[in-house]
Write an enzyme that holds these catalytic residues in place. Structure first.
Site, PDB file in Angstrom:
ATOM      1  N   SER A  55      -0.910   1.535  -3.787  1.00  0.00           N
ATOM      2  CA  SER A  55      -0.367   1.175  -5.095  1.00  0.00           C
ATOM      3  C   SER A  55      -0.053  -0.306  -5.240  1.00  0.00           C
ATOM      4  O   SER A  55       0.107  -0.794  -6.356  1.00  0.00           O
ATOM      5  CB  SER A  55       0.897   1.997  -5.378  1.00  0.00           C
ATOM      6  OG  SER A  55       1.950   1.606  -4.529  1.00  0.00           O
ATOM      7  N   LYS A 116       7.555  -1.498  -4.931  1.00  0.00           N
ATOM      8  CA  LYS A 116       6.931  -1.951  -6.172  1.00  0.00           C
ATOM      9  C   LYS A 116       7.425  -3.366  -6.488  1.00  0.00           C
ATOM     10  O   LYS A 116       8.311  -3.898  -5.845  1.00  0.00           O
ATOM     11  CB  LYS A 116       7.282  -1.028  -7.347  1.00  0.00           C
ATOM     12  CG  LYS A 116       6.995   0.452  -7.126  1.00  0.00           C
ATOM     13  CD  LYS A 116       5.524   0.775  -7.086  1.00  0.00           C
ATOM     14  CE  LYS A 116       5.301   2.275  -6.836  1.00  0.00           C
ATOM     15  NZ  LYS A 116       3.867   2.593  -6.617  1.00  0.00           N
TER      16      LYS A 116
END
Length: 225
Positions: A55, A116
């Site tokens: 990701s 993230k």
């Protein structure tokens, strides 16, 4: 008087005659001290993490091993949301490690850590339109973002390519993966509370390519941006 003094000296044990600790006790004490120091460092200073998914490609690859600064946002008291000695709050662009919000009801040992990039800070308005991110009405682009899939077409619009606008609540953050088309992030499950943030990822100390079965030497020791 002299006689009594000599008697006292004779009864006092010589330094060389003191009982020595058994070797196993010395080793066990050293191991206990080392374990306590390691626990303190891991809890309050720095912790190692491994990247399990793509990701954050190409900023972070599967098999990258990171060190995370745990005191920059404030040292957290174990098993609580209390923090102290905070240097600063998370800022837009920071790459953070946090406890996945949807795991809050799970047992401590089943909770997952996500990594993230911070896109929206408290008070920001974030919107995604046709893959483009807007923060407070202005286009927000970073060189690290990657788009690998074509955009979704109507009627298949989804939160991946079209989200919001949403306003980030106080004490919370909107986060996204750099691999924008393959990241399960705030577009799908919402915001991250500051109390769930574990730290700032700052360096890659090791990287292993499982397909080539070989270290990625060029990535080792590089700061994370």
């Amino acid at each position: 008087m002299t006689k009594n003094t000599k008697m006292i000296k004779a009864e006092w044990p010589d330094e060389k005659q003191k009982t020595k600790k058994p070797w196993y006790r010395e080793y066990s004490e050293a191991l206990i001290v080392a374990a306590i120091l390691a626990l303190i460092i891991r809890t309050f200073v720095v912790q190692a993490f491994k990247i399990p998914s793509g990701s954050m490609e190409d900023t972070l690859l599967i098999g990258d091993h990171l060190l995370v600064n745990k005191f920059i946002y404030g040292m957290q008291v174990p098993f609580s949301d209390t923090r102290f000695l905070s240097l600063r709050h998370p800022e837009r662009g920071d790459i953070i490690v946090f406890e996945f919000p949807d795991d809050e009801d799970k047992s401590y040992f089943k909770r997952r850590d996500f990594i993230k990039r911070v896109i929206g800070t408290p008070g920001d308005t974030v919107e995604v339109r046709d893959k483009k991110v807007y923060v407070n009405g202005e286009l927000y682009r970073i060189p690290q973002e990657v788009h690998k899939d074509p955009g979704l077409q109507p009627p298949n619009y989804g939160p991946r390519d079209f989200t919001g606008p949403v306003k980030v609540p106080p004490g919370q953050y909107f986060v996204m993966g750099d691999n924008r088309d393959h990241s399960y992030d705030s577009r799908f499950w919402g915001f991250v509370e500051e109390s769930k943030i574990k730290g700032l990822a700052f360096i890659k100390y090791w990287s292993w390519d499982r397909e080539e079965n070989w270290p990625r030497w060029a990535r080792i020791g590089h700061p994370i941006k």
